[in-house]
Scaffold this active site. Structure first.
Site, mmCIF file in Angstrom:
data_model
loop_
_atom_site.group_PDB
_atom_site.id
_atom_site.type_symbol
_atom_site.label_atom_id
_atom_site.label_comp_id
_atom_site.label_asym_id
_atom_site.label_seq_id
_atom_site.Cartn_x
_atom_site.Cartn_y
_atom_site.Cartn_z
ATOM 1 N N SER A 100 -4.104 6.789 14.222
ATOM 2 C CA SER A 100 -4.368 7.709 13.297
ATOM 3 C C SER A 100 -4.707 8.949 14.096
ATOM 4 O O SER A 100 -4.868 8.523 15.757
ATOM 5 C CB SER A 100 -5.999 7.373 12.334
ATOM 6 O OG SER A 100 -6.195 8.998 12.354
ATOM 7 N N TYR A 115 -14.864 3.348 10.705
ATOM 8 C CA TYR A 115 -12.915 3.260 10.527
ATOM 9 C C TYR A 115 -11.586 3.939 11.466
ATOM 10 O O TYR A 115 -11.580 2.795 13.198
ATOM 11 C CB TYR A 115 -12.510 3.679 9.067
ATOM 12 C CG TYR A 115 -11.315 4.180 9.522
ATOM 13 C CD1 TYR A 115 -10.343 3.035 8.647
ATOM 14 C CD2 TYR A 115 -10.643 5.438 9.542
ATOM 15 C CE1 TYR A 115 -8.666 3.322 8.808
ATOM 16 C CE2 TYR A 115 -9.307 5.970 9.532
ATOM 17 C CZ TYR A 115 -8.485 4.806 9.013
ATOM 18 O OH TYR A 115 -7.345 5.198 9.393
ATOM 19 N N LYS A 117 -9.408 1.335 14.876
ATOM 20 C CA LYS A 117 -7.951 1.765 14.970
ATOM 21 C C LYS A 117 -8.146 2.640 17.175
ATOM 22 O O LYS A 117 -7.276 1.897 17.911
ATOM 23 C CB LYS A 117 -7.733 3.133 15.017
ATOM 24 C CG LYS A 117 -7.565 3.611 13.481
ATOM 25 C CD LYS A 117 -6.549 2.329 12.675
ATOM 26 C CE LYS A 117 -6.662 2.304 11.568
ATOM 27 N NZ LYS A 117 -4.479 1.602 11.229
ATOM 28 N N GLY A 159 0.225 -1.299 -0.126
ATOM 29 C CA GLY A 159 0.069 -0.009 0.569
ATOM 30 C C GLY A 159 1.008 1.317 -0.058
ATOM 31 O O GLY A 159 1.972 1.371 -0.037
ATOM 32 N N ASP A 170 0.301 -9.335 2.312
ATOM 33 C CA ASP A 170 -0.661 -8.330 1.792
ATOM 34 C C ASP A 170 -1.532 -9.393 1.353
ATOM 35 O O ASP A 170 -1.103 -10.250 0.322
ATOM 36 C CB ASP A 170 -0.157 -6.642 0.555
ATOM 37 C CG ASP A 170 -0.715 -5.673 0.726
ATOM 38 O OD1 ASP A 170 -1.910 -6.121 0.102
ATOM 39 O OD2 ASP A 170 -0.285 -4.787 0.929
HETATM 40 P P1 NAD Z 1 -3.562 1.510 1.596
HETATM 41 O O1 NAD Z 1 -4.897 1.193 1.671
HETATM 42 O O2 NAD Z 1 -2.230 1.696 0.265
HETATM 43 O O3 NAD Z 1 -2.313 0.447 2.146
HETATM 44 C C1 NAD Z 1 -2.962 -0.848 3.752
HETATM 45 C C2 NAD Z 1 -2.759 -2.468 3.547
HETATM 46 O O4 NAD Z 1 -3.262 -3.171 3.356
HETATM 47 C C3 NAD Z 1 -3.069 -2.531 1.316
HETATM 48 O O5 NAD Z 1 -2.011 -2.609 0.251
HETATM 49 C C4 NAD Z 1 -3.992 -3.353 1.531
HETATM 50 O O6 NAD Z 1 -3.953 -4.281 -0.289
HETATM 51 C C5 NAD Z 1 -3.696 -4.094 2.780
HETATM 52 N N1 NAD Z 1 -5.066 -5.004 3.522
HETATM 53 C C6 NAD Z 1 -6.127 -4.040 3.833
HETATM 54 N N2 NAD Z 1 -6.664 -5.565 4.264
HETATM 55 C C7 NAD Z 1 -5.913 -6.268 4.243
HETATM 56 C C8 NAD Z 1 -6.167 -7.971 4.898
HETATM 57 N N3 NAD Z 1 -6.904 -8.481 5.540
HETATM 58 N N4 NAD Z 1 -5.215 -8.392 4.668
HETATM 59 C C9 NAD Z 1 -3.978 -8.055 3.798
HETATM 60 N N5 NAD Z 1 -3.428 -7.245 3.495
HETATM 61 C C10 NAD Z 1 -4.911 -6.039 3.749
HETATM 62 O O7 NAD Z 1 -3.270 1.880 2.956
HETATM 63 P P2 NAD Z 1 -2.354 3.718 3.344
HETATM 64 O O8 NAD Z 1 -2.890 4.682 3.364
HETATM 65 O O9 NAD Z 1 -0.674 2.757 3.323
HETATM 66 O O10 NAD Z 1 -2.629 2.785 5.020
HETATM 67 C C11 NAD Z 1 -1.676 1.898 5.614
HETATM 68 C C12 NAD Z 1 -2.436 2.302 7.504
HETATM 69 O O11 NAD Z 1 -2.165 3.043 7.605
HETATM 70 C C13 NAD Z 1 -3.670 1.381 7.324
HETATM 71 O O12 NAD Z 1 -3.519 0.868 8.608
HETATM 72 C C14 NAD Z 1 -4.545 2.528 7.548
HETATM 73 O O13 NAD Z 1 -5.229 2.774 7.872
HETATM 74 C C15 NAD Z 1 -3.560 3.467 8.385
HETATM 75 N N6 NAD Z 1 -3.601 5.624 9.077
HETATM 76 C C16 NAD Z 1 -3.487 5.245 6.974
HETATM 77 C C17 NAD Z 1 -3.684 6.891 6.828
HETATM 78 C C18 NAD Z 1 -3.765 7.805 5.364
HETATM 79 O O14 NAD Z 1 -4.301 9.404 5.914
HETATM 80 N N7 NAD Z 1 -3.360 7.220 4.746
HETATM 81 C C19 NAD Z 1 -3.752 7.799 7.675
HETATM 82 C C20 NAD Z 1 -4.034 7.212 9.291
HETATM 83 C C21 NAD Z 1 -3.706 5.824 9.742
HETATM 84 C C1 UD1 Z 2 -9.231 12.087 7.387
HETATM 85 C C2 UD1 Z 2 -10.149 10.791 7.609
HETATM 86 C C3 UD1 Z 2 -9.233 10.656 9.157
HETATM 87 C C4 UD1 Z 2 -7.987 10.267 8.144
HETATM 88 C C5 UD1 Z 2 -6.896 11.158 7.914
HETATM 89 C C6 UD1 Z 2 -5.613 11.005 7.977
HETATM 90 C C7 UD1 Z 2 -11.947 11.349 6.463
HETATM 91 C C8 UD1 Z 2 -13.702 12.279 6.918
HETATM 92 N N1 UD1 Z 2 -11.856 11.354 8.269
HETATM 93 O O1 UD1 Z 2 -9.519 12.509 7.692
HETATM 94 O O2 UD1 Z 2 -10.252 9.324 9.595
HETATM 95 O O3 UD1 Z 2 -7.587 9.905 9.651
HETATM 96 O O4 UD1 Z 2 -7.973 11.545 6.581
HETATM 97 O O5 UD1 Z 2 -5.534 10.827 6.660
HETATM 98 O O6 UD1 Z 2 -12.143 11.079 5.501
HETATM 99 N N2 UD1 Z 2 -11.321 18.855 2.124
HETATM 100 C C9 UD1 Z 2 -11.588 19.150 0.774
HETATM 101 N N3 UD1 Z 2 -12.107 18.689 -0.311
HETATM 102 C C10 UD1 Z 2 -11.766 17.308 -0.627
HETATM 103 C C11 UD1 Z 2 -11.155 16.965 1.107
HETATM 104 C C12 UD1 Z 2 -11.211 17.254 2.047
HETATM 105 O O7 UD1 Z 2 -12.256 20.532 1.151
HETATM 106 O O8 UD1 Z 2 -12.446 17.269 -2.290
HETATM 107 C C13 UD1 Z 2 -10.947 18.851 3.203
HETATM 108 C C14 UD1 Z 2 -11.724 18.305 4.532
HETATM 109 O O9 UD1 Z 2 -13.304 18.871 5.022
HETATM 110 C C15 UD1 Z 2 -10.201 18.616 5.857
HETATM 111 C C16 UD1 Z 2 -9.049 18.468 4.303
HETATM 112 O O10 UD1 Z 2 -9.656 18.558 3.329
HETATM 113 O O11 UD1 Z 2 -10.669 20.200 5.686
HETATM 114 C C17 UD1 Z 2 -8.293 17.619 4.540
HETATM 115 O O12 UD1 Z 2 -9.390 16.379 4.817
HETATM 116 P P1 UD1 Z 2 -8.794 14.613 4.102
HETATM 117 O O13 UD1 Z 2 -7.570 14.770 3.291
HETATM 118 O O14 UD1 Z 2 -9.760 13.591 4.065
HETATM 119 O O15 UD1 Z 2 -7.855 14.146 5.924
HETATM 120 P P2 UD1 Z 2 -8.812 14.753 7.241
HETATM 121 O O16 UD1 Z 2 -10.356 15.181 6.958
HETATM 122 O O17 UD1 Z 2 -8.310 15.045 8.406
#
Ligand code: NAD
Ligand code: UD1
Length: 336
Positions: free
Chosen positions: A124, A149, A153, A10, A31
């Protein structure tokens, strides 16, 4: 160290594989490719010059995990695997609880049966809810999560803390990410969302590349400097390095440790749009839309604890984040 990386194909996982390799660690990826593509792993191999050991296994598949852990002896697991779309989690709560919580429980059980009790977990900033205290420190109380979601967490944090209390051989590092954006500066790996992006930066880059006509800005009447939502955007390469740094906590037998991974700097939606336009020389048309349900006005971290205890501090600023997000998108308009 030898590290099991779940969800390694991912967005954050693939960037972390590059940084782990640079720091001399050995990795094995598990994965199920439910939200990723094995091409990301080919690109990681290209960037690191090393083969990636990959098992297409679901973390809910106990036998599959057993097979991997019978072959490899791990020092620690970095656990990214999980579903992460907030809106989808409201529509499919059972699927989110089953995948994220069910999967993690199976993973933890198989790990302990194989004598590996060290884990770094992708948590998160969502666990803080609408924090009354800004910037948010790790001491701030956890808040109310408005969606399944976020609940997964928060609950997984509690489950792992309870397991660590009952068995102090466990070392558990909970990393609370703020808003990861950006991409590897090479433009070879990056975020690859399916369908219409939910998050701000992928939406902006899809407008920039001509896939979407304009950005909707969700609300301009928040109590922030320009009325739009303020967040702590962090470059994914910095975030990836935060995981390498967190391995030190495991090496020191930290028990349970919690770290914010953010920059400590808050930027509004319009700050992001203006910076993106300036750095990349591309106009981003936008219009103001109603607030998005569940959104909060302001969320940014106090990242001092990670700097003090792990020596980790974000290096990149918003300009580099905008530059690298665009570099990835323009070189890979359709993702992998
Ligand atoms: P992503 O979807 O790109 O990566 C997650 C990976 O997990 C994917 O490759 C998916 O195929 C794999 N996966 C999902 N369910 C699975 C399962 N049951 N078994 C094996 N593989 C599985 O997401 P990301 O943005 O890289 O996020 C990674 C982690 O960080 C996640 O747990 C996400 O919740 C957490 N996180 C992400 C963000 C963000 O904004 N991207 C913010 C806070 C926390
Ligand atoms: C999102 C997730 C949160 C996660 C966090 C980390 C939601 C509701 N929450 O939060 O669970 O932990 O990412 O990555 O998805 N915005 C716009 N237009 C858009 C998209 C977003 O104006 O098309 C604004 C949103 O209102 C916010 C900011 O951009 O103010 C960031 O949004 P986003 O990237 O979705 O992140 P979070 O809302 O912080």
């Amino acid at each position: 160290m030898k590290i099991l990386v779940t969800g390694g194909a991912g967005f954050i996982g693939s960037h972390t594989l590059v940084e782990l390799a640079a720091a001399g660690h050995e990795t094995v990826v598990v994965d199920n490719l439910s939200n990723s593509n094995r091409k990301s792993l080919e690109r990681v191999a290209e960037l690191t010059g090393k083969e990636i050991l990959f098992y297409e296994v679901d973390i809910r598949d106990r036998e599959g995990l057993n097979r991997v852990m019978e072959v490899h002896r791990f020092d620690a697991c970095i656990h990214f695997a999980g579903l992460k779309a907030v809106g989808e989690s409201v529509e499919k709560p059972w699927e989110y609880y089953e995948n994220n919580i069910g999967g993690t429980l199976t993973l933890l059980d198989v790990m302990r049966k194989h004598g590996c009790k060290n884990i770094i977990f992708s948590s998160s900033a969502t666990v803080y809810g609408d924090s009354a205290i800004i910037p948010i420190t790790e001491e701030c109380l956890k808040g109310h999560c408005t969606n399944p979601y976020g609940q997964t967490k928060s609950m997984l944090e509690e489950i792992m803390m309870d397991m660590q209390k009952a068995d102090n051989e466990w070392n558990i590092v909970l990393l609370r990410y703020f808003n990861p954006i950006g991409a590897h500066p090479s433009g070879r790996i990056g975020e690859n969302p399916n369908g219409i992006p939910n998050n701000l930066m992928p939406y902006v880059t899809q407008v920039a590349v001509g896939k979407r006509p304009e950005l909707g800005v969700f609300g301009n009447d928040y109590s922030t400097h320009d009325g739009t939502g303020v967040r702590d955007y962090i470059h994914v390469v910095d975030l990836a390095r935060g995981h390498v740094a967190a391995l030190q906590a495991i090496e020191k037998n930290c028990g349970c440790a919690i770290y914010n991974l953010g920059t400590g700097q808050g930027y509004s939606v319009l700050d992001v749009v203006k910076t993106f336009e300036k750095v990349n020389g591309i106009k981003i048309p936008y219009s103001i839309k109603p607030r998005r349900a569940g959104d909060i006005a302001t969320c940014y971290s106090d990242p001092a604890k990670a700097e003090k205890e792990l020596g980790w501090k974000a290096q990149y600023g918003l300009e580099e984040m905008c530059r690298d997000s665009w570099n990835w998108q323009k070189n890979n308009p359709n993702g992998y």
